[in-house]
Design a protein around this motif. Structure first.
Motif, short mmCIF file in Angstrom:
data_model
loop_
_atom_site.label_atom_id
_atom_site.label_comp_id
_atom_site.label_asym_id
_atom_site.label_seq_id
_atom_site.Cartn_x
_atom_site.Cartn_y
_atom_site.Cartn_z
N MET A 1 14.17 5.78 -9.22
CA MET A 1 13.70 5.59 -7.85
C MET A 1 12.90 6.82 -7.43
N ILE A 2 11.71 6.58 -6.95
CA ILE A 2 10.85 7.66 -6.48
C ILE A 2 11.01 7.78 -4.97
N ASP A 3 11.18 9.01 -4.48
CA ASP A 3 11.29 9.21 -3.03
C ASP A 3 9.90 9.18 -2.40
N ARG A 4 9.88 9.20 -1.09
CA ARG A 4 8.61 9.08 -0.37
C ARG A 4 7.64 10.22 -0.70
N SER A 5 8.14 11.43 -0.94
CA SER A 5 7.23 12.53 -1.31
C SER A 5 6.63 12.26 -2.69
N GLY A 6 7.40 11.65 -3.58
CA GLY A 6 6.86 11.28 -4.89
C GLY A 6 5.80 10.20 -4.78
N LEU A 7 6.02 9.24 -3.87
CA LEU A 7 5.03 8.19 -3.65
C LEU A 7 3.74 8.77 -3.09
N LYS A 8 3.88 9.73 -2.18
CA LYS A 8 2.68 10.39 -1.62
C LYS A 8 1.91 11.11 -2.72
N GLN A 9 2.62 11.75 -3.64
CA GLN A 9 1.96 12.46 -4.74
C GLN A 9 1.24 11.48 -5.66
N LEU A 10 1.85 10.31 -5.91
CA LEU A 10 1.18 9.29 -6.72
C LEU A 10 -0.12 8.85 -6.07
N LEU A 11 -0.11 8.68 -4.76
CA LEU A 11 -1.35 8.32 -4.04
C LEU A 11 -2.40 9.42 -4.20
N ARG A 12 -1.98 10.67 -4.01
CA ARG A 12 -2.94 11.79 -4.16
C ARG A 12 -3.50 11.82 -5.58
N ALA B 1 -3.91 9.46 -7.59
CA ALA B 1 -4.84 8.34 -7.78
C ALA B 1 -6.08 8.47 -6.90
N ARG B 2 -6.18 9.59 -6.18
CA ARG B 2 -7.30 9.86 -5.29
C ARG B 2 -7.42 8.84 -4.16
N LEU B 3 -6.25 8.40 -3.70
CA LEU B 3 -6.20 7.51 -2.53
C LEU B 3 -5.73 8.32 -1.33
N ARG B 4 -6.23 7.96 -0.18
CA ARG B 4 -5.78 8.61 1.05
C ARG B 4 -4.31 8.27 1.27
N VAL B 5 -3.52 9.27 1.60
CA VAL B 5 -2.10 9.06 1.87
C VAL B 5 -1.94 8.59 3.30
N THR B 6 -1.48 7.35 3.46
CA THR B 6 -1.23 6.80 4.79
C THR B 6 0.20 6.26 4.83
N THR B 7 0.75 6.21 6.01
CA THR B 7 2.11 5.68 6.16
C THR B 7 2.20 4.23 5.68
N PRO B 8 1.22 3.36 6.00
CA PRO B 8 1.31 1.98 5.48
C PRO B 8 1.29 1.92 3.95
N ARG B 9 0.46 2.70 3.30
CA ARG B 9 0.41 2.67 1.83
C ARG B 9 1.72 3.14 1.22
N VAL B 10 2.27 4.21 1.77
CA VAL B 10 3.56 4.71 1.27
C VAL B 10 4.64 3.65 1.51
N THR B 11 4.60 3.01 2.65
CA THR B 11 5.58 1.98 2.99
C THR B 11 5.50 0.81 2.03
N VAL B 12 4.29 0.34 1.75
CA VAL B 12 4.11 -0.79 0.83
C VAL B 12 4.53 -0.39 -0.58
N MET B 13 4.19 0.81 -1.00
CA MET B 13 4.64 1.27 -2.33
C MET B 13 6.16 1.30 -2.41
N GLN B 14 6.80 1.74 -1.34
CA GLN B 14 8.27 1.77 -1.30
C GLN B 14 8.83 0.35 -1.38
N ALA B 15 8.21 -0.57 -0.65
CA ALA B 15 8.67 -1.96 -0.66
C ALA B 15 8.54 -2.57 -2.06
#
Length: 151
Positions: free
Chosen positions: A1-12, A14-28
C-alpha cells in the motif's frame, strides 16, 4: 500500500501536476483493484466528497496515459482500472459472478507471449505488452455448479 505522499511522488515522477483529485483517484484505484469507473467515483467521493464525475474521468485518463494506472476491459464488461502496472500480468474472470483475479505472466520475459509472424503482419511492430484474459469459474461458483452425485 502506497501512502498519499508516495502517490504524490509517483505523479511528480510521471511529470504530472500533483492535484488533490489525482491523488484521490490514484488512492481509490489502489484501494479497489479491478473496479469500474462508477465504483471508482463512489470510492473517490468517500475520500473527497465534492469530486465530480468528469474530474474522475479526466484523472483516470491522465493516469492511464502516464502509465500510473492500467485500464483493461474484459469482453462484455465495463472498463476496469488497477494500479498494478509495468509487470505485464494478466487476468482471470469468473463467467458466473464476474470476480477478477490477477494472474502472473505465464512464462518467459515481457511480453510473456510472443505471437507467430506467419503472414508478415508483425513486420515493423515492437511488441512490449501482451494482454490475456482467462475465463472460467471461481472456486465459489464452481462449487455451486458442481453436479449433485448423491443417490
Amino acid at each position: 500500500m502506497i501512502d498519499r505522499s508516495g502517490l504524490k511522488q509517483l505523479l511528480r515522477d510521471a511529470r504530472l501536476r500533483v492535484t488533490t483529485p489525482r491523488v484521490t483517484v490514484m488512492q481509490a484505484v489502489a484501494d479497489h483493484p479491478h473496479a469500474d469507473t462508477e465504483a471508482l467515483i463512489r470510492a473517490s467521493r468517500e475520500l473527497l466528497p465534492d469530486i465530480s464525475h468528469q474530474t474522475v474521468y479526466d484523472a483516470l485518463n491522465a493516469l492511464t496515459a502516464a502509465g500510473l494506472v492500467r485500464r483493461f476491459q474484459p469482453t462484455g464488461s465495463l472498463a476496469r482500472y488497477e494500479s498494478r502496472v509495468g509487470d505485464n500480468h494478466h487476468h482471470l474472470v469468473c463467467r458466473s459472478c464476474g470476480v477478477i483475479a490477477d494472474v502472473d505472466c505465464a512464462v518467459g520475459e515481457v511480453p510473456c507471449l510472443t505471437p507467430a509472424d506467419d503472414g508478415g503482419g508483425l513486420q515493423g511492430f515492437e511488441i512490449d505488452e501482451a494482454e490475456v484474459i482467462y475465463w472460467g469459474l471461481c472456486p465459489n461458483c464452481a462449487a455451486v455448479n458442481e453436479p449433485d452425485h448423491t443417490p
